[in-house]
Structures are given as C-alpha cells and as structure tokens.
Design an enzyme around this catalytic site. Structure first.
Site, PDB file in Angstrom:
ATOM      1  N   ASP A  59      30.765  42.316  40.452  1.00 18.16           N
ATOM      2  CA  ASP A  59      32.000  43.678  40.010  1.00 18.16           C
ATOM      3  C   ASP A  59      33.265  43.248  39.225  1.00 18.16           C
ATOM      4  OD1 ASP A  59      31.304  45.022  41.297  1.00 18.16           O
ATOM      5  OD2 ASP A  59      32.038  44.554  43.184  1.00 18.16           O
ATOM      6  N   LYS A  81      33.561  48.704  34.754  1.00 19.25           N
ATOM      7  CA  LYS A  81      33.862  49.261  33.830  1.00 19.25           C
ATOM      8  C   LYS A  81      33.061  49.547  32.421  1.00 19.25           C
ATOM      9  CE  LYS A  81      38.034  51.761  34.672  1.00 19.25           C
ATOM     10  NZ  LYS A  81      38.754  51.159  36.329  1.00 19.25           N
ATOM     11  N   MET A 196      44.675  48.145  46.748  1.00 20.08           N
ATOM     12  CA  MET A 196      45.143  48.888  45.322  1.00 20.08           C
ATOM     13  C   MET A 196      46.498  50.384  46.285  1.00 20.08           C
ATOM     14  SD  MET A 196      40.315  50.083  46.049  1.00 20.08           S
ATOM     15  CE  MET A 196      40.897  49.800  47.743  1.00 20.08           C
TER      16      MET A 196
HETATM   17  N1  SAH Z   1      36.330  42.882  49.021  1.00 15.23           N
HETATM   18  C1  SAH Z   1      37.948  43.118  48.456  1.00 15.23           C
HETATM   19  C2  SAH Z   1      39.061  43.796  47.793  1.00 15.23           C
HETATM   20  C3  SAH Z   1      38.332  44.922  47.253  1.00 15.23           C
HETATM   21  S1  SAH Z   1      39.620  46.308  46.814  1.00 15.23           S
HETATM   22  C4  SAH Z   1      38.953  41.885  49.333  1.00 15.23           C
HETATM   23  O1  SAH Z   1      38.464  40.886  50.223  1.00 15.23           O
HETATM   24  O2  SAH Z   1      39.876  41.304  48.965  1.00 15.23           O
HETATM   25  C5  SAH Z   1      40.440  45.609  45.847  1.00 15.23           C
HETATM   26  C6  SAH Z   1      41.518  45.352  45.590  1.00 15.23           C
HETATM   27  O3  SAH Z   1      41.632  44.045  46.317  1.00 15.23           O
HETATM   28  C7  SAH Z   1      42.593  45.005  44.622  1.00 15.23           C
HETATM   29  O4  SAH Z   1      43.074  46.784  44.046  1.00 15.23           O
HETATM   30  C8  SAH Z   1      43.927  44.819  45.231  1.00 15.23           C
HETATM   31  O5  SAH Z   1      44.840  45.192  45.747  1.00 15.23           O
HETATM   32  C9  SAH Z   1      43.275  42.878  45.572  1.00 15.23           C
HETATM   33  N2  SAH Z   1      43.093  41.846  45.528  1.00 15.23           N
HETATM   34  C10 SAH Z   1      41.955  41.628  44.865  1.00 15.23           C
HETATM   35  N3  SAH Z   1      41.857  40.679  44.013  1.00 15.23           N
HETATM   36  C11 SAH Z   1      43.400  40.269  44.223  1.00 15.23           C
HETATM   37  C12 SAH Z   1      44.117  39.152  43.580  1.00 15.23           C
HETATM   38  N4  SAH Z   1      43.348  38.099  43.128  1.00 15.23           N
HETATM   39  N5  SAH Z   1      45.483  39.509  43.782  1.00 15.23           N
HETATM   40  C13 SAH Z   1      45.854  39.984  44.193  1.00 15.23           C
HETATM   41  N6  SAH Z   1      44.903  41.762  44.348  1.00 15.23           N
HETATM   42  C14 SAH Z   1      43.729  41.360  44.764  1.00 15.23           C
END
Ligand code: SAH
Length: 280
Positions: A59, A81, A196
C-alpha cells in the site's frame, strides 16, 4: 531466570533462517502489518515474510525503506494510487491477491500499521475465504499507538487515560462518518485517537463540541509519525478551525484529543538526536 541466547547461533538477522518460523506455503496469502513507518518497528514475522515471499503487494502508506528488506528477486506490486489515477479499487486488489495465490505464488499483502486497524484487512480476508485461499494475519504496530509513543504520548496512563477510543475521520465516501455516534463519543473517553481525520477535522471538532467535549481539551496532530520528518502540532478543540485556517497539515497524520497531550512535555524522547537513526 534470564533467558540465555542460543549458544553458537549467528548474531543478528541471519539467525532468523534457523528459527522455527511458520512456513510461507506457495499458493497462500499473508496479510502483514509493516508498522507505522520506521523499519525497526516491523515484527520478526514481517521480516520473515519479506524474506520468503514471491510477490509483495503493498500500500501507499508502507515506507519504501521497508521494501528494501525483501530478498533479491521478489516482485513488488504497488496497490495504491497510480500516476494520479484514483486508488486501485479494493475489489481489484482482492482479486489480484487471489489470482497470484492461484498461480502458486507466496503472496505478501503488506499494509501500513496493523492490517486490521482501519486497513481493510478484514475485507480482503473475506474474499480470500470465499476463494478458498489459505491465509495468515501478521499484526503490526498501529499508527494510533506507535505514532503516539514517538510523540511522547502514552495511549493509556493510570492518572489520566483510563480508556481510549480509536475512530476514523472519514467513511468509504470520504465524508465524516455518519455511523459514529458523535454525541456519545464526545464524552465517553479521556483519549480519542483519530485516523484519517485531517480532511474533516473542523466538522469533527464541531461535532465533539456539540456533544459536550471541553473546548479547552488539547488536540495533538502527529504527522509522518516514527519517521525522520515527523512533526507534532498542538491546539485546543475550541480553536481547531482557526488552527486549520492558518496552516496546511502534513499527512498521513494521527489526531489525538485529550489531556494525554500534557505528557509530551516530559516524555518527548524522539524528536532530537534519535531521529537521525533511520531504523527508528
Ligand atoms: N492500518 C493502519 C491505518 C490505515 S488508515 C494502521 O494501523 O496504522 C490510514 C491512516 O493511518 C492515515 O490517514 C493516518 O491517520 C494514519 N497513519 C498511518 N501511518 C501514519 C504515520 N506514519 N503517521 C501518522 N499517521 C499515520
């Protein structure tokens, strides 16, 4: 008694080859969480999977530095994307996983954070079950816990944070999720961790204020958590609108609501010399 290292075993990562990790069988899919960003936060099982897969379907949120850990010859397929076109459809991704597995590949589906935390891992597994493809889930450190730790915020603390709510700031159509009971959520927990949430943050703040949350409650925005470019900004719930008007927030970002923010003043260990270490 302290556990002793195996005598005679090679040091470091080479040792994993002789460890009894599960076999990655051809024709199966492993859904693996890569952690929030810093490669050092991937699990040993994630590393093992990177070293034994034929193809990695990854992803947009997976740090490219993590893909450097695959063995030579592994095929890398991007499922985010493409060249400005809209995101690959979730159904297309699931079908691709099935197609690769049916072709006898060891398919590593690599996701940011934890695959079951707002990661659509459940949906992908449903498709695999329907198609009769064997699969394994490898949990990862989610951004809503690991990211907070890198900002000096303990998700729970006996003095201030006895419960945590994790929620998403947008639904499948990109709008503020209508099926979250904002009125109930507003006062249900001292800590609310939002994924998000940047796009709809002003609306979310309004909904939480309308639900009775204190306008003085701190809001912490952690962008690019665990990476060298991590940044942390703070405001108050009642000031979110003017805060947003004054700046563009870097994404991905986790938004944290609550007095948990106060720990940062004493526990902020990362943003200094340590951030120079690329493994986090
Ligand atoms: N499965 C992922 C979340 C996916 S949804 C997890 O467990 O972390 C995507 C959201 O995750 C982003 O919009 C943001 O809110 C958060 N996110 C993922 N990686 C991040 C990072 N390194 N720093 C800040 N927010 C992050």
């Amino acid at each position: 008694m302290n556990r002793q290292p195996n005598s005679g075993a090679a040091a470091g990562f080479a040792r994993l080859d002789s460890e009894p990790f599960p076999v990655f069988a051809p024709g199966s899919v492993w859904l693996v969480g890569a952690g929030p960003g810093a490669p050092g936060l991937m699990s040993l099982l994630c590393y093992h999977a990177l070293q034994s897969s034929d193809v990695v379907v990854y992803d947009a949120l997976v740090n490219p530095a993590i893909l450097d850990w695959v063995r030579p010859g592994t095929k890398l397929e991007y499922a985010g994307k493409r060249g400005g076109k809209p995101s690959a459809q979730q159904r297309d991704i699931s079908l691709r996983l099935i197609e690769l597995a049916q072709a006898g590949k060891r398919v590593l589906r690599l996701k940011g954070g934890d695959p079951f935390m707002f990661g659509r891992g459940g949906e992908e597994c449903q498709h695999l079950v329907k198609a009769g493809i064997p699969f394994r889930i490898v949990p990862g450190i989610t951004a809503g816990i690991g990211g907070l730790a890198y900002a000096g915020l303990p998700s729970t603390h006996r003095d201030t944070n006895h419960s945590v709510i994790f929620l998403t700031g947008h639904d499948a159509s990109g709008n503020m999720p209508a099926n979250v009971n904002w009125q109930a959520v507003a006062t249900a927990s001292p800590v609310i961790v939002m994924y998000m949430a940047v796009k709809n943050l002003a609306e979310i703040a309004d909904a939480l204020l309308a639900g009775g949350r204190d306008p003085q409650d701190p809001v912490t925005v952690i962008s690019h958590a665990t990476l060298p470019q991590q940044s942390v900004l703070e405001t108050k719930l009642g000031e979110v609108r003017s805060f947003l008007a004054a700046r563009e927030l870097a994404t991905p970002a986790i938004v944290v609501l609550g007095r948990i923010a106060e720990w940062r003043a004493i526990l902020d260990w990362y943003q200094g010399a340590l951030r120079e270490n690329p493994l986090g």
